[in-house]
Write a protein that holds these residues in place. Structure first.
Motif, PDB file in Angstrom:
ATOM      1  N   VAL A   1     -39.832 -14.150  28.107  1.00  0.00           N
ATOM      2  CA  VAL A   1     -40.490 -15.064  29.046  1.00  0.00           C
ATOM      3  C   VAL A   1     -39.696 -16.353  29.259  1.00  0.00           C
ATOM      4  O   VAL A   1     -39.511 -16.808  30.385  1.00  0.00           O
TER       5      VAL A   1
ATOM      6  N   LYS B   1     -37.573 -17.286  32.709  1.00  0.00           N
ATOM      7  CA  LYS B   1     -37.957 -18.454  33.500  1.00  0.00           C
ATOM      8  C   LYS B   1     -36.756 -19.383  33.663  1.00  0.00           C
ATOM      9  O   LYS B   1     -36.482 -19.885  34.763  1.00  0.00           O
TER      10      LYS B   1
ATOM     11  N   ARG C   1     -50.566 -17.462  30.517  1.00  0.00           N
ATOM     12  CA  ARG C   1     -50.555 -18.264  31.749  1.00  0.00           C
ATOM     13  C   ARG C   1     -50.214 -17.378  32.950  1.00  0.00           C
ATOM     14  O   ARG C   1     -50.787 -17.522  34.018  1.00  0.00           O
ATOM     15  N   GLU C   2     -49.277 -16.469  32.717  1.00  0.00           N
ATOM     16  CA  GLU C   2     -48.858 -15.587  33.804  1.00  0.00           C
ATOM     17  C   GLU C   2     -50.004 -14.630  34.177  1.00  0.00           C
ATOM     18  O   GLU C   2     -50.370 -14.483  35.329  1.00  0.00           O
TER      19      GLU C   2
ATOM     20  N   GLU D   1     -50.412 -20.587  36.141  1.00  0.00           N
ATOM     21  CA  GLU D   1     -49.236 -21.214  36.734  1.00  0.00           C
ATOM     22  C   GLU D   1     -49.501 -21.553  38.192  1.00  0.00           C
ATOM     23  O   GLU D   1     -49.286 -22.649  38.663  1.00  0.00           O
TER      24      GLU D   1
END
Lengths: 426, 270
Positions: free
Chosen positions: A136, A140, A414-415, A420
């Motif tokens: 992750v 990102k 969060r994803e 987000e």
């Protein structure tokens, strides 16, 4: 943040050293797997080109990871500790992010602003994704780097304008002819630089390519390479009348093309514009040919001057690029800060509360008909289902964060729950 | 309604000119692109305005001098936008937009006045004569602008001075092509316009030529244009010489269109 970048580039390490390491890293998939297998390293990314080797990792124990990584590089490159100390740089967290962004944007390149490096970084990233060594955080980070590079390219002129003699010739051709399609190029003689310029022009789609050389065999060989035609030296005058761009680089001691020849050629081509590039030393084309209307004559110094000035401009543009990079480093850090557990849990709760409220409002029409007691029971039931569902993930998240290294979990949460996106909307 | 349309078009021309000026200052194509879009909307508004006026007054909207000026502005912008689609010569707009702006401001002086076309001029011959001549003039204006930019760009390339300005200006060949096409079309339209005028003059005055200053000036500039077309097509003039001559031809034409009315008493002034 616990992101570390180790590497060496053309500024810190001599070519011979970079070569050794780069050969050792030839099996890119293997290298990156080796890096990933080091204990405490959670994610890894490597890129190696002829000008640099960079290793980027996300780890939960920085010191041990750095020490082991260095060991790996020693053994891979067969380097001495002294060599290593001199050449290897180590960046942490914010500095690592900034360095990566600089590399991707071409600011750290040997020729500032050259766009190749971005492609190389992207290719290396693709490999790492295939090997499943990134996660992750690095995903990102790399995407952020690509976006930064794109911003730098579009918002500054750092990659604009030719910085080599060959490209300067192409740039000028475009300023004279617009599109290079349906244009014909004549190459007189063969020098390395002239060949390079010709190659750039052919890549830009010129239509016809003719090579003239005193040794016909050489002309034939070059013509074959560019899928053009070869012509003997004595048809030079005739060919001048047929060509839009003439690149001359013979080893002749004096001028081989003079004003009268060009004037004749111009008559033959009905005054269509003619671009003469004289890369020979000593010069091939008498400079007074450049005074004729519709003829543009550039020699090697003119082209070099253009390239040098452009390079200077790029360096000035680098300041702008650095500001963009600082901004994007800040953006990344802000994203990273959201990876803390408590705010994420709060956001998750409030998101689910919002959903619940929304659903109750939607159902208001039929719920109004129920008795107050019934309504109360329904609300309590929904609330309790939500609490039960959230209980385990939330306690687990907290537990993991106490042991360090919850970043990836938080990012996934969060994803998955779209936190987000919500943040961006707010 | 019509007055509002006109004001909107005027405002759009003004905005486009300002954005083009900014693009010249910062030398960014993206800015010039924005200016082109604004210019396009100005052109659309202007088109609607002319159409409305035509319908509203029922007489051809090109006879009074202010209408003629507004029509020329419209034609120049229209032609430029047509070229813009074919070639990458955005920067030309930086010269076209202010010209259009000045013309439109000039035409605004008495645009709302109720101009009554004299009976004598209320025939389709006159409309054809005026439209063809003015459109021809618009082509020559565009030829002149592209010639001017050509000369500037030529100077940069000859001096081997490649800076942000020369990078911003269009390639020589594109400019020369615009000049070439404009000159040929302008010449054809101008010729047809003059023929239409001559036919009309014969039916009204019984004679083609009265030695009127406007007619003489127009003929002189027509001869210059003819020379230019001849040099371009037969002799193969390209680039610098053609650029100079097309600027000269346009100056003469401008004199015939505007200057004569100011300096001489002429039967051609309405």
């Amino acid at each position: 943040m616990k992101i570390v970048l180790l590497g060496m580039n053309h500024k810190t390490a001599p070519l011979e050293l970079r070569e050794r390491l780069s050969i050792a890293c030839d099996d890119e998939r293997g290298t990156v797997r080796d890096v990933k297998n080091i204990p405490h390293i959670k994610e890894a990314f490597c890129v190696s080109t002829c000008n640099r080797v960079e290793v980027l990792v996300h780890t939960d124990d920085v010191n041990s990871a750095v020490a082991r990584l260095k060991n790996l590089i020693y053994s891979l490159g067969n380097l001495t500790v002294k060599e290593m100390a001199a050449c290897l740089y180590t960046y942490r967290d914010e500095d690592a992010v900034r360095h990566l962004f600089k590399v991707a944007s071409g600011i750290d390149s040997l020729i500032m602003g050259e766009p190749q490096i971005l492609g190389q970084v992207k290719e290396a990233y693709r490999l790492c994704v295939e090997e499943k060594v990134t996660g992750v955080i690095l995903n990102k980070l790399l995407h952020h780097a690509f976006r930064t590079a794109k911003r730098v390219r579009t918002e500054t002129a750092i990659s604009a304008n030719a910085v080599s003699v060959g490209y300067a010739a192409v740039e000028l051709s475009k300023k004279i002819f617009g599109s290079l399609e349906e244009k014909s190029v004549l190459l007189v003689g063969a020098g390395e630089m002239a060949e390079l310029a010709a190659r750039h022009l052919v890549e830009r789609g010129v239509n016809e390519f003719t090579v003239i050389n005193r040794t016909y065999d050489k002309a034939l060989r070059l013509a074959g390479e560019f899928r053009g035609k070869a012509a003997p030296f004595d048809v030079l005058e005739e060919q001048l009348g047929k060509s839009d761009i003439v690149i001359s680089s013979t080893g002749a001691p004096g001028f081989i093309i003079d004003r009268t020849m060009i004037e004749k050629a111009l008559r033959r081509r009905k005054n269509r514009l003619l671009f003469l590039i004289d890369i020979a030393l000593p010069r091939d084309i008498n400079p007074d040919a450049g005074e004729i209307d519709n003829v543009y004559l550039y020699n090697i110094d003119d082209l070099q001057n253009i390239a040098d000035r452009n390079l200077k401009n790029r360096r000035e543009e680098a300041d702008k690029a650095r500001r963009i990079i600082d901004e994007e480093v800040g953006n990344f850090q802000r994203w990273h800060a959201t990876l803390q557990v408590v705010p994420t849990i709060i956001e998750l709760r409030s998101k689910i509360d919002d959903i619940t409220k929304g659903e109750f409002t939607r159902s208001i029409s039929w719920m109004r008909e129920l008795r107050e007691e019934e309504r109360f029971h329904i609300e309590a039931l929904v609330q309790s289902v939500i609490n039960k569902i959230l209980h385990l993930p939330v306690t687990n998240l907290k537990e993991i964060s106490e042991n360090g290294g919850s970043d990836q979990y938080v990012a996934v949460v969060r994803e998955l729950f779209g936190l987000e996106k919500d943040r961006h909307l707010k | 309604m019509v007055a509002i349309l006109f004001k909107c078009a005027l405002a759009a021309y003004l905005a486009s000119t300002a954005i083009y000026a900014a693009s010249l200052a910062v030398r960014r194509i993206a800015v010039a692109k924005a200016a082109t879009w604004v210019l396009m909307s100005a052109f659309a508004l202007h088109t609607i305005f002319i159409a409305f006026r035509w319908v509203e007054t029922g007489q051809s909207p090109v006879i009074s001098s202010s209408e003629a000026v507004s029509f020329v502005a419209w034609a120049i912008v229209g032609l430029y936008l047509a070229f813009q689609i074919r070639t990458k010569t955005r920067v030309l707009g930086a010269f076209v937009a202010p010209i259009a702006l000045i013309l439109v401001i000039g035409s605004s002086a008495d645009i709302v006045d109720n101009f009554r076309t004299p009976e004598m001029l209320n025939t389709s011959w006159v409309t054809i004569h005026v439209i063809l001549s003015l459109a021809g003039g618009a082509f020559f204006a565009l030829a002149c602008v592209s010639a001017f930019i050509y000369l500037v760009q030529d100077k940069y390339l000859k001096k081997r001075k490649i800076d942000s300005m020369s990078r911003f200006l269009p390639p020589l060949r594109d400019l020369d092509r615009i000049n070439h096409i404009s000159v040929i079309w302008g010449f054809m339209l101008l010729t047809a316009g003059i023929v239409a005028g001559v036919v009309w003059a014969r039916t009204v005055w019984g004679t083609e030529l009265q030695g009127d200053p406007k007619q003489v000036a127009t003929l002189v500039s027509w001869l210059m244009c003819a020379l230019l077309v001849h040099q371009r097509l037969a002799i193969g003039w390209k680039g610098k010489k053609a650029a100079f001559l097309s600027i000269g031809a346009f100056v003469f034409l401008l004199f015939a269109f505007v200057g004569v009315n100011l300096l001489f008493a002429t039967v051609h002034s309405f």
